[in-house]
Design an enzyme around this catalytic site. Structure first.
Site: not given
Length: 739
Positions: A380, A416
């Site tokens: 993330d 990401e």
């Protein structure tokens, strides 16, 4: 981890009482082996608290009436910032925490406060409730949990009864910790939430729904196998807490991107029986889930959040890292008073210039691989992990260490590739052998099939197809560069149309605008750049279903047939809806859970998705391992890819700049050992004639048409040069035998 909100009027926090701790023995654990290690007769303990004057290991016991008792042991040290010791008599199942003594100077980033019981950053288990109240803060706060005016004053309320505790875990497991190594060219990712996936799954017993065990239940596995995915990418399952502003509104962080413990599984996703038994049973259930999925041939990828913690901004609660040493973990300014640099939007960011942050992250990753058996990770806000202060470095020491580590380098590592800091969008700029979520793919495909179609319907001039063609080809503009010939390769592009954040596939074709009213934020949250199209009416409309479904089939086919690694979002295969909510992060209810009670048209769509994935699995022509060159490969007689206009001729360069280029053909060579594939795309709002290309001079067999509601046998063999009519806004797929 369940969170409640308390005030002084509801629960009276107790005052911290200082007392002399018992001394500990010298342990056998090396100071680099952090956390608690079970030994014969007790545990070895090692924890970082570089600037502390004393660190106590606190064994915590709770009476049936809730009264807390502690046995405190003074650790030895510090040695290179690490406090260590052997604590006798401690066994698995023991709750524990740390109390840290030292300088109180918040302006300098020093918040040592022994009144706060701190979680072990390396703790393998976590248990207990979280009563969000004044005792959870190291500084004095008012009843609204805001700092009292003036300089930050130390808060002497004892936090132990109000915060989660670490738990010593028995890591024994009856099964085997193994790994799968599905090649990238065979990988199909399926992003899912542990609870949302199975809360209504038919065939999963009620007591297993929404749990780790439910994910690995035969009913769930049958669906994944029927669909044809090879890896399940789970939203965060590391222990989490909800943000204070959500707790105030009676919500919780459903998605889990607010980590409480990087080594501990989230207990609320375990079965009630495992939760009652304790963290050791929770961990066994997680290991069992991974093992059963492996037996079914399905890899397990974990979405992990190493970019920040649940301690929020500079005035957030003190639960672990803050009390051990803010400057050891958090990205801070160099000013006095110090403040946090927030590149994650959460109030804090971990500082990957710091050795201990990199060590903790790598140790955590290795733990989940070696002890639990996971096959990879999705990082993330991965740009934060590569920041050296405010600047991003694609060759950051963390990436170098991870991609060369003997345990991690063979795992699937997915970025990401953005955060909200300066120059935070970095798609395509991460090192090999990692892969990136390709937001350029998402935007291009949505624009071509939805917003541009909307513009045409309104009589406006659409964009041409150059961007879509680049994405169909594997995004060489992003992933072919670098010192290695061929760059990072086609499979470094994780192609996706939807993900957990944003519209579902069905909502993309049903709503022009987000509808996040249920989040109680005035519909201000969530992205406004959705590139969606409601086809004429906002919200459900049975009369528009056929048109919307064809758009969904176009989107899904583009995803599956493009070069790169496809990722589906759980529930899109049956056209689930969130009623237009594109930011359901706080909705742990039927809005977010997949509704598996389907109608016939949803079953048809599921059959379509499974059929497309089967074609991809059976034919290597859809899975090129290198970027297209437009020339023949090896001993082949036709180019690896040929772009053809609707008149059957090779597309001249100037035509790509015309909106009429939205009708084109892509002929992909199977290299002489597999079928050739002809993808015919009509992105215009009118039925259009195409002349099929010559290719190898062999017939083309129609195998799929997005104008059809479900897969069918067409018995439609067309000779090269034949004229065909494609319905407006549709795709056809032909295969041609090279022999």
């Amino acid at each position: 981890m369940r969170v409640t909100r308390t005030t002084r009027h509801r629960i009276a926090p107790s005052r911290y009482v200082a007392r002399a701790p018992e001394p500990t023995l010298r342990g056998s654990t090396h100071p680099s082996d952090l956390g608690v290690t079970v030994r014969p007769g007790g545990v070895d303990v090692a924890i970082i608290a570089t600037h502390a004057s004393l660190v106590e290991f606190c064994a915590v016991d709770r009476d049936p009436d809730g009264t807390i008792h502690e046995r405190r042991f003074a650790l030895n040290g510090p040695r290179l910032g690490v406090w260590t010791g052997f604590v006798p008599g401690i066994k698995p199942g023991q709750h524990y925490g740390f109390r840290v003594h030292g300088r109180w100077d918040p302006d300098a980033g020093m918040r040592h406060n022994p009144a706060k019981l701190l979680l072990d950053p390396y703790g393998r288990g976590v248990a207990g409730g979280y009563d969000l109240g004044p005792a959870c803060f190291s500084h004095e706060v008012d009843d609204d949990l805001a700092p009292v005016p003036g300089p930050r004053v130390i808060n002497n309320l004892d936090s132990a009864p109000h915060v989660p505790h670490s738990v010593v875990v028995d890591e024994a497991f009856d099964g085997h910790v193994t790994h799968l190594d599905t090649p990238w060219d065979s990988t199909v990712l399926y992003e899912a939430h542990v609870r949302g996936l199975t809360m209504t799954m038919p065939g999963v017993p009620q007591h297993l729904r929404g749990t780790y065990a439910g994910v690995a239940h035969p009913a769930t596995i049958r669906h994944l196998q029927r669909l044809g995915v090879t890896a399940i990418e789970l939203l965060p399952i590391q222990a989490k807490l909800s943000e204070p502003f959500l707790v105030e509104k009676g919500f919780e962080n459903y998605w889990g991107y607010n980590t409480l413990g990087f080594f501990s599984p989230e207990p609320s996703y375990a079965t009630a029986a495992a939760q009652a038994e304790g963290p050791s049973a929770v961990l066994r259930e997680v290991k069992g889930m991974v093992s059963l999925l492996h037996e079914a041939g399905i890899e397990v990828i974990l979405d992990v959040v190493y970019n920040h913690t649940c301690e929020a901004g500079i005035d957030g609660p003190t639960l672990s890292w803050r009390g051990l040493g803010e400057s050891t973990y958090y990205l801070q300014t160099s000013t006095t008073p110090v403040d946090f640099i927030d590149v994650t939007g959460t109030g804090n960011s971990l500082d990957f210039r710091l050795r201990r942050v990199i060590q903790m992250s790598l140790d955590s990753l290795r733990y989940w691989v070696e002890k639990v058996g996971v096959d990879g990770f999705r990082f993330d806000l991965a740009v934060t992990l590569g920041r050296q202060g405010r600047e991003f470095n694609s060759h950051h020491p963390f990436f170098v260490a991870m991609t060369t580590d003997p345990v991690l380098r063979s795992r699937k590592l997915i970025n990401e590739p953005w955060d909200i800091g300066p120059n935070g969008w970095r798609t395509g700029q991460f090192p090999a052998p990692t892969a990136d979520w390709n937001d350029r793919f998402r935007n291009a495909v949505r624009s071509f099939w939805l917003t541009d179609q909307h513009h045409q319907a309104q009589g406006h001039r659409p964009h041409d197809s150059r961007e879509l063609v680049t994405r169909l080809s594997g995004s060489a503009d992003l992933f072919s560069r670098g010192r290695i010939p061929g760059g990072r390769g086609t499979f470094a592009s994780i192609n996706f149309i939807t993900a957990h954040d944003g519209f579902t596939l069905r909502d993309l074709v049903t709503y022009n605008d987000k509808h996040n009213e249920a989040n109680d934020e005035g519909n201000r949250d969530g992205s406004n750049d959705n590139r969606s199209w409601n086809h004429g009416t906002e919200g459900p409309d049975p009369e528009l279903r056929a048109a919307r479904l064809k758009s969904m089939r176009n989107l899904m086919a583009t995803l599956v047939l493009s070069a790169g690694t496809p990722m589906l979002t759980a529930g899109d295969e049956i056209a689930r809806t969130q009623n237009g909510n594109n930011n359901a992060y706080c909705q742990d209810n039927s809005l977010s859970w997949i509704d598996w009670q389907t109608e016939e048209w949803q079953d048809d769509f599921l059959a379509t998705v499974a059929y497309l994935l089967r074609l991809r699995r059976e034919h290597t022509v859809f899975r090129p391992t290198g970027f297209f060159t437009g020339t023949p490969r090896a001993e082949d007689s036709i180019p690896d890819v040929t772009w053809i206009d609707r008149d059957g001729r090779e597309m001249p360069a100037w035509k790509w700049f015309e909106p009429t280029s939205r009708s084109f053909q892509m002929l992909r060579s199977g290299g002489g050992h597999d079928v050739d594939a002809l993808v015919v795309i009509n992105g215009l709002n009118e039925d259009t004639e195409f002349t099929l290309p010559i290719g190898r001079g062999r017939p083309f067999d129609l195998v799929w048409d997005s104008a059809s509601a479900r897969p069918e046998i067409f018995n439609d063999l067309q000779d090269p040069g034949s004229r065909i009519l494609l319905e407006a806004q549709s795709i056809r797929l032909y295969l041609s035998n090279p022999a």
